[in-house]
Write a protein that holds these residues in place. Structure first.
Motif, short mmCIF file in Angstrom:
data_model
loop_
_atom_site.label_atom_id
_atom_site.label_comp_id
_atom_site.label_asym_id
_atom_site.label_seq_id
_atom_site.Cartn_x
_atom_site.Cartn_y
_atom_site.Cartn_z
N GLY A 23 0.73 -1.23 -0.05
CA GLY A 23 -0.21 0.14 -0.10
C GLY A 23 0.68 1.28 0.11
O GLY A 23 1.96 1.30 0.38
N VAL A 24 0.03 2.14 -0.42
CA VAL A 24 0.60 3.60 -0.41
C VAL A 24 1.38 4.22 0.92
O VAL A 24 2.75 4.54 0.90
N PRO A 25 0.65 4.07 2.17
CA PRO A 25 1.41 4.39 3.08
C PRO A 25 2.92 3.71 3.33
O PRO A 25 3.75 4.59 3.74
N ASP B 86 -6.52 6.46 -6.70
CA ASP B 86 -7.40 6.82 -5.86
C ASP B 86 -6.98 7.24 -4.24
O ASP B 86 -7.83 7.59 -3.63
N SER B 87 -5.84 7.42 -4.29
CA SER B 87 -5.07 7.77 -3.11
C SER B 87 -5.18 9.25 -3.02
O SER B 87 -5.15 9.99 -3.96
N ASP C 249 -5.72 2.29 -3.30
CA ASP C 249 -5.76 2.08 -1.63
C ASP C 249 -6.54 0.96 -1.12
O ASP C 249 -6.29 0.81 -0.13
N VAL C 250 -7.51 0.53 -2.05
CA VAL C 250 -8.51 -0.38 -1.68
C VAL C 250 -8.40 -1.87 -2.38
O VAL C 250 -8.41 -1.93 -3.26
N ALA D 5 2.12 4.64 -7.68
CA ALA D 5 2.02 6.26 -7.36
C ALA D 5 2.71 7.10 -6.45
O ALA D 5 3.15 8.03 -6.41
N ALA D 6 2.68 6.60 -5.30
CA ALA D 6 3.40 6.96 -4.13
C ALA D 6 4.70 7.15 -4.42
O ALA D 6 5.66 7.92 -4.21
#
Length: 232
Positions: free
Chosen positions: A66-68, A113-114, A158-159, A184-185
């Protein structure tokens, strides 16, 4: 030196880092592809190693899911450890009928979508894209090896379990090739740091054909992608 998430000292991480999501895959790469690999991080079991490949110093480290997660690790690599380029090597689910299992998809751009870009307070929508030199090198290396490569837009979501069953249909109609959860991140962090980034993905399942690779097939597919990232 170290950070809250990485115990490496300055100089222990190479300028080029390969980043799978799974830290155990980072361990696998270090043990099977690198020479004289040394572990530089065990914090939260997010394993990282530095060794050599054909005489070149190179590091490999997990980035999580995930992004985080990938946002934290890549930020620290770029800003705290003076890493110049990060190549994400991950898996993705295909959205288009002409994208097949085992294909290597190179993310020219990463829709998302983040809300990650909100931190930059930009007066519009930022388009996260790959570094062109890394992109060109990867495509040329794939072609030299006689493998199938697709280059285009991917979706960083994100999902994983989305409550809305129509979301994939809408990204698919815009020509997005595949969906994953980190590119993307990575691209935004690279842009902000003035560094280089590339995301390469092996198609491990198809969201419209009910197809997926077995554990062994995933391993072989990842080996091809790892070799591409090393030989670029």
């Amino acid at each position: 030196m170290g950070t809250p998430h990485n115990e490496a000292e300055k100089g222990e991480i190479a300028k080029r880092v390969l980043m799978p999501g799974d830290p155990l895959r980072a361990k696998y790469i270090a043990e099977h592809f690198l020479k004289d690999a040394v572990c530089f991080n065990t914090v939260r079991n997010m394993l990282g190693y530095t060794g050599t490949y054909k005489g070149e110093k190179i590091s490999v480290m997990g980035g999580g899911m995930g992004v985080p997660s990938v946002g934290i690790y890549t930020y620290e690599l770029y800003h705290e450890y003076e890493v110049e380029e990060i190549i994400r090597i991950g898996s993705a689910g295909a959205l288009q009928d002409d994208v097949d299992l085992r294909d290597v998809v190179i993310a020219v751009g990463a829709c998302t979508d983040s809300n990650y870009a909100a931190q930059y307070n930009l007066p519009g929508t930022f388009a996260p894209i790959a570094d062109y030199e890394l992109l060109e090198s990867a495509v040329n290396t794939v072609r030299e090896k006689g493998l199938t490569v697709r280059a285009g837009n991917v979706l960083t979501s994100d999902v994983f379990y989305n409550d809305d069953p129509t979301v994939n249909d809408r990204w698919r109609k815009m020509g997005v090739l595949a969906v994953e959860m980190e590119a993307a991140a990575l691209y935004m962090n690279a842009a902000r740091a003035g560094k280089k980034a590339l995301c390469m993905l092996t198609i491990s399942d198809h969201l419209y054909k009910d197809e997926k690779l077995s554990a062994r097939e995933r391993q072989l597919g990842f080996d091809n992608m790892i070799q591409i990232a090393l030989d670029m």
